[in-house]
Design a protein around this motif. Structure first.
Motif, PDB file in Angstrom:
ATOM      1  N   LYS A 197     -17.700  37.941   4.922  1.00 45.24           N
ATOM      2  CA  LYS A 197     -17.024  39.245   4.836  1.00 45.24           C
ATOM      3  C   LYS A 197     -16.865  39.914   6.193  1.00 45.24           C
ATOM      4  O   LYS A 197     -15.936  40.688   6.410  1.00 45.24           O
ATOM      5  CB  LYS A 197     -17.807  40.170   3.902  1.00 45.24           C
ATOM      6  CG  LYS A 197     -19.250  40.452   4.339  1.00 45.24           C
ATOM      7  CD  LYS A 197     -19.937  41.375   3.356  1.00 45.24           C
ATOM      8  CE  LYS A 197     -21.394  41.631   3.739  1.00 45.24           C
ATOM      9  NZ  LYS A 197     -22.213  40.426   3.531  1.00 45.24           N
ATOM     10  N   ALA A 198     -17.791  39.609   7.114  1.00 46.07           N
ATOM     11  CA  ALA A 198     -17.740  40.268   8.418  1.00 46.07           C
ATOM     12  C   ALA A 198     -16.603  39.736   9.282  1.00 46.07           C
ATOM     13  O   ALA A 198     -16.219  40.356  10.272  1.00 46.07           O
ATOM     14  CB  ALA A 198     -19.065  40.074   9.149  1.00 46.07           C
ATOM     15  N   GLY A 199     -16.060  38.605   8.925  1.00 44.73           N
ATOM     16  CA  GLY A 199     -14.985  38.022   9.714  1.00 44.73           C
ATOM     17  C   GLY A 199     -15.057  36.513   9.657  1.00 44.73           C
ATOM     18  O   GLY A 199     -15.864  35.901  10.352  1.00 44.73           O
ATOM     19  N   GLY A 200     -14.261  35.899   8.808  1.00 45.53           N
ATOM     20  CA  GLY A 200     -14.254  34.449   8.679  1.00 45.53           C
ATOM     21  C   GLY A 200     -12.830  33.956   8.549  1.00 45.53           C
ATOM     22  O   GLY A 200     -11.884  34.733   8.405  1.00 45.53           O
ATOM     23  N   SER A 201     -12.665  32.644   8.633  1.00 44.27           N
ATOM     24  CA  SER A 201     -11.321  32.089   8.545  1.00 44.27           C
ATOM     25  C   SER A 201     -11.385  30.697   7.929  1.00 44.27           C
ATOM     26  O   SER A 201     -12.435  30.059   7.881  1.00 44.27           O
ATOM     27  CB  SER A 201     -10.665  32.015   9.927  1.00 44.27           C
ATOM     28  OG  SER A 201     -11.403  31.128  10.765  1.00 44.27           O
ATOM     29  N   GLY A 202     -10.248  30.247   7.458  1.00 45.49           N
ATOM     30  CA  GLY A 202     -10.138  28.911   6.896  1.00 45.49           C
ATOM     31  C   GLY A 202      -8.691  28.611   6.575  1.00 45.49           C
ATOM     32  O   GLY A 202      -7.870  29.517   6.432  1.00 45.49           O
ATOM     33  N   ILE A 265      -5.457  41.838  -2.063  1.00 44.73           N
ATOM     34  CA  ILE A 265      -6.910  41.756  -1.963  1.00 44.73           C
ATOM     35  C   ILE A 265      -7.369  42.406  -0.658  1.00 44.73           C
ATOM     36  O   ILE A 265      -7.008  41.964   0.436  1.00 44.73           O
ATOM     37  CB  ILE A 265      -7.387  40.294  -2.015  1.00 44.73           C
ATOM     38  CG1 ILE A 265      -6.922  39.647  -3.318  1.00 44.73           C
ATOM     39  CG2 ILE A 265      -8.898  40.213  -1.891  1.00 44.73           C
ATOM     40  CD1 ILE A 265      -7.254  38.181  -3.435  1.00 44.73           C
ATOM     41  N   THR A 266      -8.164  43.468  -0.781  1.00 46.25           N
ATOM     42  CA  THR A 266      -8.626  44.206   0.391  1.00 46.25           C
ATOM     43  C   THR A 266      -9.523  43.328   1.253  1.00 46.25           C
ATOM     44  O   THR A 266     -10.441  42.678   0.760  1.00 46.25           O
ATOM     45  CB  THR A 266      -9.404  45.459  -0.035  1.00 46.25           C
ATOM     46  OG1 THR A 266      -8.580  46.241  -0.889  1.00 46.25           O
ATOM     47  CG2 THR A 266      -9.813  46.273   1.181  1.00 46.25           C
ATOM     48  N   GLY A 267      -9.250  43.320   2.549  1.00 50.62           N
ATOM     49  CA  GLY A 267     -10.105  42.591   3.481  1.00 50.62           C
ATOM     50  C   GLY A 267      -9.724  41.145   3.670  1.00 50.62           C
ATOM     51  O   GLY A 267     -10.413  40.406   4.373  1.00 50.62           O
ATOM     52  N   THR A 286     -10.502  42.028   7.626  1.00 53.36           N
ATOM     53  CA  THR A 286      -9.293  42.755   8.024  1.00 53.36           C
ATOM     54  C   THR A 286      -9.289  44.191   7.532  1.00 53.36           C
ATOM     55  O   THR A 286      -8.345  44.924   7.751  1.00 53.36           O
ATOM     56  CB  THR A 286      -8.035  42.042   7.479  1.00 53.36           C
ATOM     57  OG1 THR A 286      -8.112  42.020   6.047  1.00 53.36           O
ATOM     58  CG2 THR A 286      -7.971  40.623   7.998  1.00 53.36           C
ATOM     59  N   ALA A 287     -10.344  44.598   6.810  1.00 54.50           N
ATOM     60  CA  ALA A 287     -10.453  45.985   6.345  1.00 54.50           C
ATOM     61  C   ALA A 287     -11.931  46.360   6.311  1.00 54.50           C
ATOM     62  O   ALA A 287     -12.805  45.507   6.184  1.00 54.50           O
ATOM     63  CB  ALA A 287      -9.831  46.144   4.962  1.00 54.50           C
ATOM     64  N   ILE A 297     -15.607  35.834   0.545  1.00 53.39           N
ATOM     65  CA  ILE A 297     -14.479  35.407  -0.273  1.00 53.39           C
ATOM     66  C   ILE A 297     -14.389  33.879  -0.258  1.00 53.39           C
ATOM     67  O   ILE A 297     -14.407  33.260   0.808  1.00 53.39           O
ATOM     68  CB  ILE A 297     -13.154  36.005   0.239  1.00 53.39           C
ATOM     69  CG1 ILE A 297     -13.170  37.530   0.093  1.00 53.39           C
ATOM     70  CG2 ILE A 297     -11.964  35.419  -0.507  1.00 53.39           C
ATOM     71  CD1 ILE A 297     -13.139  38.006  -1.338  1.00 53.39           C
ATOM     72  N   THR A 298     -14.309  33.280  -1.448  1.00 55.22           N
ATOM     73  CA  THR A 298     -14.107  31.841  -1.564  1.00 55.22           C
ATOM     74  C   THR A 298     -12.649  31.564  -1.893  1.00 55.22           C
ATOM     75  O   THR A 298     -12.068  32.213  -2.768  1.00 55.22           O
ATOM     76  CB  THR A 298     -15.003  31.246  -2.656  1.00 55.22           C
ATOM     77  OG1 THR A 298     -16.367  31.435  -2.293  1.00 55.22           O
ATOM     78  CG2 THR A 298     -14.738  29.758  -2.831  1.00 55.22           C
ATOM     79  N   VAL A 299     -12.075  30.606  -1.179  1.00 53.50           N
ATOM     80  CA  VAL A 299     -10.689  30.203  -1.405  1.00 53.50           C
ATOM     81  C   VAL A 299     -10.694  28.732  -1.824  1.00 53.50           C
ATOM     82  O   VAL A 299     -11.294  27.893  -1.155  1.00 53.50           O
ATOM     83  CB  VAL A 299      -9.829  30.391  -0.139  1.00 53.50           C
ATOM     84  CG1 VAL A 299      -8.392  29.925  -0.390  1.00 53.50           C
ATOM     85  CG2 VAL A 299      -9.842  31.845   0.308  1.00 53.50           C
TER      86      VAL A 299
END
Length: 415
Positions: A197-202, A265-267, A286-287, A297-299
């Protein structure tokens, strides 16, 4: 001969009183507990047999729960199969109507498509406690049905096997078109990753260069607890006549991005990279506020191969043309037979489970009756025995009293 040192009468009376008191205590215990054999010391052999049977009764009580769960699961699958049969019958009615030349086949085809979507919805929802027997994913389900004890005392379990039926329109497979990054774990049919949540990417990579997309194939993406999907249309294929994966992949990627954006979806943000391969890049952090800004968040992404399920031929039904309507008539008959066979199979399995439930219930009652006949007290007999022992106790007490007074008569000899 009379003796002041040895009172044989008193000793006999005392032993009789002790015996009566012991029997009276046993009778009172039987009345209190309702059992003639309440502990191992009452009758060790009968007590041991009763305890083994009581453990079997507890086991069969658990089997009742297992059968109830299994019966509910199969009932859901049977109801789903029957519903699919009804929907296919409705679809057949539409297809038969499309055989006429003076009808609006476009509208009829829309109805057929709606029925197909409803069938997919029914099949997807037909699960009980997470087990779906009609989407082709379950294999064979085993339902615990009995405990079998042989003459040596060994116990074995028995199960009722229920084969799943594939009534899905498309099956899930990786097909080589998906890849997940950002610390992803990828199995045979799902690609995905989790972002902090603090800042991740994929990234989700969509690349059909090794396995071409076909019309009806779809890719679905779950972001957190929300889903979107994109289904390949004929217009998404390269119009040049030679399959171009980048051309088709772009439609899939852009379509999925637009739907994810619409979720709001917030964030979470998603960007599209049109490079080869086409890539969707997800980022968190992002928020700073909102329902989703304070959780990871799981994608995940999943590919559906059109036409691979038991009712996969539904994907090819198109009654908008004369040739399509004629071909659909033969196809729908086969599909109806498939759904009828599935419903019949589940109905047979459900009937067997219900028969076993009835048998286990009766067997448990028989065990309980058998245990009762061995250890339970006959209350009428016990009541009569109590009355008799109480009289015997009074008589034995009186007899002991008389015997204890006998030495007093010897004093008269010395007066």
């Amino acid at each position: 001969m009379s003796s002041i040192l040895t009172n044989n009468g008193a000793m006999v009376a005392l032993q009789t009183l002790k015996s009566v008191n012991k029997n009276l205590e046993m009778t009172q215990n039987a009345i209190s507990t309702g059992k003639d054999v309440a502990t191992a010391k009452d009758n060790s052999a009968v007590w041991a047999i009763s305890k083994v049977m009581e453990s079997d009764v507890q086991g069969f009580n658990a089997i009742k729960d297992s059968l109830a769960l299994g019966e509910s699961t199969v009932a859901v699958a049977r109801n789903a199969s029957e519903t699919v049969t009804d929907l296919l019958t409705q679809m057949k009615e539409k297809i038969v109507a499309a055989q006429e030349d003076n009808v609006d086949r476009g509208k009829i085809n829309d109805d057929v498509t709606a029925l197909r979507d409803q069938i997919a919805s029914v099949v997807g929802a037909a699960q009980f406690n997470g087990l779906n027997l009609v989407d082709g994913s379950a294999g064979t389900a085993s339902i615990l049905s009995s405990l079998d004890r042989d003459s040596s005392g060994a116990v074995n379990s028995s199960s009722i096997s229920v084969a799943s039926q594939d009534l899905s329109i498309g099956g899930y497979t990786a097909k080589g078109v998906l890849a997940g990054s950002g610390g992803a774990t990828t199995d045979n049919d799902v690609a995905g990753f989790t972002m902090d949540k603090a800042g991740g990417s994929g990234d989700i990579v969509i690349d059909s260069s090794t396995d071409n997309f076909e019309v009806g194939d779809s890719v679905s993406i779950r972001v957190g607890d929300q889903d979107v999907s994109y289904t390949i249309q004929a217009s998404d294929l390269d119009p040049s006549g030679t399959y171009d994966d980048a051309y088709t992949d772009a439609f899939v990627a852009v379509g999925l991005k637009n739907q994810v954006d619409a979720l709001g979806i917030t964030g979470v943000a998603v960007d599209y990279d049109s490079g080869s391969p086409n890539t969707l890049s997800f980022t968190t952090g992002t928020a700073t506020a909102g329902a989703d800004a304070d959780q990871d968040i799981t994608v995940t992404a999943q590919f559906t191969n059109a036409g691979s399920g038991g009712l996969g031929a539904l994907s090819s039904i198109d009654v908008s043309t004369d040739a399509g309507a004629a071909a659909a008539l033969g196809t729908i008959e086969t599909l109806i037979d498939t759904s009828i066979d599935a419903a019949a199979a589940f109905g047979s399995a459900q009937g067997r489970i219900e028969t076993q439930q009835d048998f286990v219930s009766k067997l448990t009652d028989s065990f309980k009756s058998g245990i009762g006949s061995m250890v339970d007290a006959d209350m009428e007999e016990t009541s009569a025995r109590l009355q008799a022992l109480q009289v015997q106790q009074q008589l034995a007490t009186q007899s002991l009293s008389i015997a204890n007074q006998a030495p007093q008569s010897i004093l008269s000899l010395f007066r």
